[in-house]
Design a protein around this motif. Structure first.
Motif, PDB file in Angstrom:
ATOM      1  N   ILE A  68     -21.093  25.820  29.859  1.00 33.72           N
ATOM      2  CA  ILE A  68     -21.134  24.570  30.618  1.00 33.72           C
ATOM      3  C   ILE A  68     -19.760  23.891  30.559  1.00 33.72           C
ATOM      4  O   ILE A  68     -19.231  23.408  31.567  1.00 33.72           O
ATOM      5  CB  ILE A  68     -22.216  23.608  30.067  1.00 33.72           C
ATOM      6  N   ILE A  69     -19.165  23.867  29.369  1.00 32.16           N
ATOM      7  CA  ILE A  69     -17.843  23.251  29.186  1.00 32.16           C
ATOM      8  C   ILE A  69     -16.777  24.020  29.958  1.00 32.16           C
ATOM      9  O   ILE A  69     -15.956  23.425  30.674  1.00 32.16           O
ATOM     10  CB  ILE A  69     -17.472  23.187  27.686  1.00 32.16           C
ATOM     11  N   ILE A  70     -16.803  25.357  29.836  1.00 32.58           N
ATOM     12  CA  ILE A  70     -15.792  26.181  30.508  1.00 32.58           C
ATOM     13  C   ILE A  70     -15.885  26.040  32.024  1.00 32.58           C
ATOM     14  O   ILE A  70     -14.867  25.862  32.716  1.00 32.58           O
ATOM     15  CB  ILE A  70     -15.942  27.668  30.105  1.00 32.58           C
ATOM     16  N   THR A  71     -17.110  26.089  32.569  1.00 31.10           N
ATOM     17  CA  THR A  71     -17.267  25.960  34.023  1.00 31.10           C
ATOM     18  C   THR A  71     -16.924  24.558  34.504  1.00 31.10           C
ATOM     19  O   THR A  71     -16.436  24.385  35.626  1.00 31.10           O
ATOM     20  CB  THR A  71     -18.705  26.321  34.458  1.00 31.10           C
ATOM     21  N   SER A  76     -14.181  22.122  38.075  1.00 23.80           N
ATOM     22  CA  SER A  76     -14.064  20.749  38.564  1.00 23.80           C
ATOM     23  C   SER A  76     -12.865  19.981  38.021  1.00 23.80           C
ATOM     24  O   SER A  76     -12.111  19.390  38.790  1.00 23.80           O
ATOM     25  CB  SER A  76     -15.350  19.966  38.227  1.00 23.80           C
ATOM     26  N   LEU A  77     -12.679  19.979  36.703  1.00 18.91           N
ATOM     27  CA  LEU A  77     -11.665  19.113  36.094  1.00 18.91           C
ATOM     28  C   LEU A  77     -10.240  19.441  36.534  1.00 18.91           C
ATOM     29  O   LEU A  77      -9.571  18.606  37.164  1.00 18.91           O
ATOM     30  CB  LEU A  77     -11.762  19.189  34.562  1.00 18.91           C
ATOM     31  N   ILE A  78      -9.765  20.632  36.236  1.00 17.79           N
ATOM     32  CA  ILE A  78      -8.380  20.992  36.557  1.00 17.79           C
ATOM     33  C   ILE A  78      -8.125  21.035  38.070  1.00 17.79           C
ATOM     34  O   ILE A  78      -7.126  20.489  38.543  1.00 17.79           O
ATOM     35  CB  ILE A  78      -7.993  22.331  35.893  1.00 17.79           C
ATOM     36  N   THR A 106     -12.893  35.617  44.001  1.00 16.54           N
ATOM     37  CA  THR A 106     -14.153  35.845  43.292  1.00 16.54           C
ATOM     38  C   THR A 106     -14.408  37.341  43.149  1.00 16.54           C
ATOM     39  O   THR A 106     -14.798  37.827  42.081  1.00 16.54           O
ATOM     40  CB  THR A 106     -15.325  35.184  44.046  1.00 16.54           C
ATOM     41  N   ILE A 107     -14.183  38.060  44.217  1.00 15.60           N
ATOM     42  CA  ILE A 107     -14.358  39.517  44.198  1.00 15.60           C
ATOM     43  C   ILE A 107     -13.324  40.171  43.281  1.00 15.60           C
ATOM     44  O   ILE A 107     -13.635  41.052  42.476  1.00 15.60           O
ATOM     45  CB  ILE A 107     -14.239  40.092  45.629  1.00 15.60           C
ATOM     46  N   LEU A 108     -12.076  39.719  43.377  1.00 16.79           N
ATOM     47  CA  LEU A 108     -10.980  40.283  42.588  1.00 16.79           C
ATOM     48  C   LEU A 108     -11.224  40.077  41.091  1.00 16.79           C
ATOM     49  O   LEU A 108     -11.109  41.010  40.291  1.00 16.79           O
ATOM     50  CB  LEU A 108      -9.659  39.628  43.005  1.00 16.79           C
ATOM     51  N   MET A 161      -9.516  29.622  39.556  1.00 21.28           N
ATOM     52  CA  MET A 161     -10.434  28.931  38.643  1.00 21.28           C
ATOM     53  C   MET A 161     -11.828  28.816  39.259  1.00 21.28           C
ATOM     54  O   MET A 161     -12.838  29.009  38.572  1.00 21.28           O
ATOM     55  CB  MET A 161      -9.891  27.534  38.316  1.00 21.28           C
ATOM     56  N   TYR A 162     -11.881  28.499  40.553  1.00 18.65           N
ATOM     57  CA  TYR A 162     -13.174  28.446  41.237  1.00 18.65           C
ATOM     58  C   TYR A 162     -13.862  29.808  41.176  1.00 18.65           C
ATOM     59  O   TYR A 162     -15.077  29.903  40.982  1.00 18.65           O
ATOM     60  CB  TYR A 162     -12.992  28.042  42.703  1.00 18.65           C
TER      61      TYR A 162
END
Length: 295
Positions: A68-71, A76-78, A106-108, A161-162
Motif C-alpha cells: 500500500i505504501i509503495i503503490t 500518486s505521491l512522486i 506496464t508491459i515492459l 512509476m505508474y
C-alpha cells in the motif's frame, strides 16, 4: 446492452476528466509553485478519498501495508510533483502525449521485473511507442526553443512509476478493493505532502498576495476532486464492469482532449509532432491488441 452503454459512458467521461488534467496543472502553476501544486493535489485528493473510504482502511491486513505504501508513493505521491515540475518547461499537450506511454511501460516492466510474459506484437508496440516519443521530444525542442525538453524525463519517469504501480497492485494487492487501496495510499502519502507544503512558503503573505492565487486554488481543487479522486473511483468501476484492456484504451482519447485544450490556450503544435503522437498511440494500440483466435 445497458452495460455496454455504461462502459462507453465511463470511458468518455474519464477521457474528458484525465485529458483536462494537464491544462489544469498548467493553469494552477500560474499562482503556485510545482511543489505547492503537488502537495496540495495530494492533500485535497486525500481529504476526498478518506472522507468516503476511511472505514475501509481497517480491512487492510498488516502484510499488505508494505505494498500500500509503495503503490501510494509510486502511483500518486512522486508523479504529482514530477508532472507539475515538467509543465514548468513543457506544454501541457505534449506532457499528455508522453503520459500515454504508461501502458507500454506496464508491459515492459511486467516482462523485465515481474516476469509477466509479453507477445511479439506487444514488444513491437513498445518499440513503436518509444520511436514516437523520441520524435515528439526532438521536434518539440526545435519548434519551441524556449522550452527545456530535458524535463520530459520527469514525465517518462512518472509513466514508469505508474507502470510499476499497476504491476504491483496486480501481483500483490489483487485481493484488496480498489477504494481501500486508494484510501490506504492517501492515508500514508498525505503526511509527507503536508510536510512538503509547510516548507514551500505556501502560508506566507507573499503567496496569498499573488493575483493568480485564488484562481490557482480553484484549478487545483477541480484537478484534485475530478482528475484524481473521482477519476480513480470511475476507473476502478470501469475495470470492474469491463476488462483492463478496454479500460486502458482511455489513453487513446486523453491526448486528443489535452491537445484541444492546449490549442485553445495558444500552445504551438507542429504537423511532425502530430505524426509522432499518432506513432505513440499506434504503439499503445499494438501493445493492447489481442491475438486473433485460431480456428
Amino acid at each position: 446492452m445497458n452495460n455496454i452503454k455504461s462502459k462507453w459512458i465511463y470511458l468518455f467521461v474519464l477521457s474528458i476528466i484525465w485529458g483536462s488534467s494537464f491544462i489544469l496543472i498548467k493553469k494552477s502553476l500560474l499562482g503556485l509553485t510545482p511543489y505547492q501544486l503537488g502537495a496540495l493535489r495530494i492533500i485535497i485528493t486525500g481529504f476526498f478519498l478518506l472522507l468516503i473510504g476511511f472505514k475501509t482502511i481497517k480491512t487492510i491486513r498488516k502484510p499488505d501495508w508494505k505494498w500500500i505504501i509503495i503503490t501510494g508513493v509510486l502511483g500518486s505521491l512522486i508523479p504529482a510533483f514530477f508532472f507539475a515540475i515538467a509543465e514548468t518547461e513543457i506544454d501541457s499537450a505534449v506532457v499528455s502525449i508522453l503520459n500515454s506511454l504508461v501502458p507500454l511501460n506496464t508491459i515492459l516492466l511486467g516482462f523485465a521485473v515481474f516476469k509477466i510474459t509479453s507477445t511479439k506484437r506487444q514488444m513491437l508496440g513498445v518499440i513503436v511507442g518509444f520511436i514516437g516519443t523520441a520524435i515528439l521530444i526532438l521536434k518539440g525542442a526545435d519548434l519551441n526553443p524556449n522550452q527545456n525538453y530535458l524535463y520530459a524525463i520527469f514525465v517518462i519517469l512518472s509513466t514508469l512509476m505508474y507502470a510499476a504501480n499497476v504491476n504491483i497492485i496486480k501481483k500483490h494487492l489483487q485481493h484488496v478493493k480498489p477504494l481501500t487501496i486508494a484510501a490506504g495510499n492517501f492515508a500514508v502519502i498525505i503526511i509527507p505532502a503536508i510536510i512538503i507544503l509547510l516548507f514551500t512558503d505556501f502560508f506566507s503573505a507573499k503567496t496569498f498576495e499573488k493575483p493568480e492565487f485564488k484562481m490557482a486554488m480553484v484549478y487545483i481543487t477541480i484537478l484534485s476532486f475530478f482528475g484524481t479522486a473521482m477519476a480513480k473511483i470511475l476507473f476502478n468501476k470501469l475495470v470492474h464492469m469491463s476488462t483492463p484492456v478496454f479500460a486502458s484504451s482511455v489513453t487513446f482519447v486523453m491526448p486528443i482532449v489535452a491537445l484541444m485544450w492546449g490549442y485553445l490556450d495558444g500552445e504551438a503544435f507542429s504537423l511532425i509532432q502530430g505524426v509522432a503522437s499518432i506513432i505513440i498511440l499506434l504503439g499503445v494500440y499494438l501493445s493492447h491488441k489481442k491475438h486473433p483466435k485460431r480456428s
